[in-house]
Design an enzyme around this catalytic site. Structure first.
Site, PDB file in Angstrom:
ATOM      1  N   ASP A   6       0.871  -1.177   0.000  1.00 40.18           N
ATOM      2  CA  ASP A   6       0.000   0.000   0.000  1.00 40.18           C
ATOM      3  C   ASP A   6       0.910   1.230   0.000  1.00 40.18           C
ATOM      4  O   ASP A   6       2.131   1.117  -0.210  1.00 40.18           O
ATOM      5  CB  ASP A   6      -0.984  -0.039   1.189  1.00 40.18           C
ATOM      6  CG  ASP A   6      -0.307   0.151   2.534  1.00 40.18           C
ATOM      7  OD1 ASP A   6       0.951   0.202   2.583  1.00 40.18           O
ATOM      8  OD2 ASP A   6      -1.025   0.259   3.538  1.00 40.18           O
ATOM      9  N   CYS A  44       3.278  -3.287   3.962  1.00 42.56           N
ATOM     10  CA  CYS A  44       2.381  -2.197   4.344  1.00 42.56           C
ATOM     11  C   CYS A  44       3.001  -1.541   5.571  1.00 42.56           C
ATOM     12  O   CYS A  44       4.187  -1.757   5.843  1.00 42.56           O
ATOM     13  CB  CYS A  44       0.943  -2.669   4.555  1.00 42.56           C
ATOM     14  SG  CYS A  44       0.629  -3.737   5.966  1.00 42.56           S
ATOM     15  N   THR A  97       2.603  -2.032   8.838  1.00 41.81           N
ATOM     16  CA  THR A  97       3.022  -3.044   9.819  1.00 41.81           C
ATOM     17  C   THR A  97       3.346  -4.389   9.182  1.00 41.81           C
ATOM     18  O   THR A  97       3.935  -5.250   9.830  1.00 41.81           O
ATOM     19  CB  THR A  97       1.883  -3.305  10.829  1.00 41.81           C
ATOM     20  OG1 THR A  97       0.727  -3.718  10.082  1.00 41.81           O
ATOM     21  CG2 THR A  97       1.563  -2.052  11.641  1.00 41.81           C
ATOM     22  N   HIS A 130       9.522 -24.744   7.898  1.00 38.44           N
ATOM     23  CA  HIS A 130       8.492 -25.534   8.587  1.00 38.44           C
ATOM     24  C   HIS A 130       7.076 -25.267   8.086  1.00 38.44           C
ATOM     25  O   HIS A 130       6.250 -26.175   8.109  1.00 38.44           O
ATOM     26  CB  HIS A 130       8.536 -25.243  10.103  1.00 38.44           C
ATOM     27  CG  HIS A 130       9.697 -25.881  10.792  1.00 38.44           C
ATOM     28  ND1 HIS A 130       9.823 -25.952  12.159  1.00 38.44           N
ATOM     29  CD2 HIS A 130      10.815 -26.482  10.292  1.00 38.44           C
ATOM     30  CE1 HIS A 130      10.952 -26.571  12.481  1.00 38.44           C
ATOM     31  NE2 HIS A 130      11.582 -26.890  11.363  1.00 38.44           N
ATOM     32  N   HIS A 144       6.750 -31.977   8.706  1.00 38.45           N
ATOM     33  CA  HIS A 144       6.097 -30.682   8.490  1.00 38.45           C
ATOM     34  C   HIS A 144       5.055 -30.732   7.373  1.00 38.45           C
ATOM     35  O   HIS A 144       4.148 -29.924   7.324  1.00 38.45           O
ATOM     36  CB  HIS A 144       7.144 -29.607   8.192  1.00 38.45           C
ATOM     37  CG  HIS A 144       8.161 -29.492   9.282  1.00 38.45           C
ATOM     38  ND1 HIS A 144       7.851 -29.033  10.543  1.00 38.45           N
ATOM     39  CD2 HIS A 144       9.476 -29.831   9.315  1.00 38.45           C
ATOM     40  CE1 HIS A 144       8.931 -29.082  11.308  1.00 38.45           C
ATOM     41  NE2 HIS A 144       9.926 -29.562  10.580  1.00 38.45           N
TER      42      HIS A 144
END
Ligand code: RB5
Length: 145
Positions: free
Chosen positions: A8, A65, A67, A98, A133
């Protein structure tokens, strides 16, 4: 490897930096926007890059973005996407080893440029370990059905 980029407005500058960084390393980088600091909605870009990865148009994705959180939440709504927000290299590496992560997300307001590059390096140099995994990742995928 073909990598799709999305951000963004808050992540725009860091997205440009990371795109150039990976291009110089020889990756084939595809930019899905945004293309300026003009305010946009991060879900649009998370969804778009998620779809491109899920459709196989690109192999993996990089999202940015403010965060790294909102845009990764949006990407994770797309079937087949495992997007991880990482603020340090260890989690970025383990998200691939993993969790078979196929998108890395970083917060431009959280990490600096150099740390973001280290995170990206850790993500792209890691390989899924499979084995025990595999079943766990299959269980994640089954939640989507
Ligand atoms: C934009 O102000 C900000 O909310 C966005 O970049 C992101 O941090 C959302 O998770």
């Amino acid at each position: 490897m073909k990598i799709g980029f999305g951000s963004d407005h808050a992540g725009y500058e860091l997205k440009e930096i990371l795109k150039e960084y990976l291009s110089e390393k020889g990756y084939d980088c595809v930019d899905y926007g945004t293309n300026s600091k003009e305010r946009v909605d991060y879900p649009d870009y998370g969804k778009l890059v998620g779809e491109k990865v899920a459709q196989g148009e690109v192999d993996k994705g990089v999202l940015v973005c403010g965060t790294g959180v909102g845009i990764s939440i949006a990407a994770n709504k797309v079937k087949g996407i495992r997007a991880c927000v990482c603020s340090e290299p260890y989690s970025a590496m383990m998200s691939v080893r993993h969790n078979k992560a196929n998108i890395i997300s970083v917060g431009a307001r959280v990490v600096g440029e150099d740390l973001a590059k280290m995170i990206i390096d850790a993500f792209f140099s890691a390989e899924f370990e499979g084995g025990r995994h595999e079943k766990r990742v299959e269980k994640i995928c089954s939640i989507e059905d």
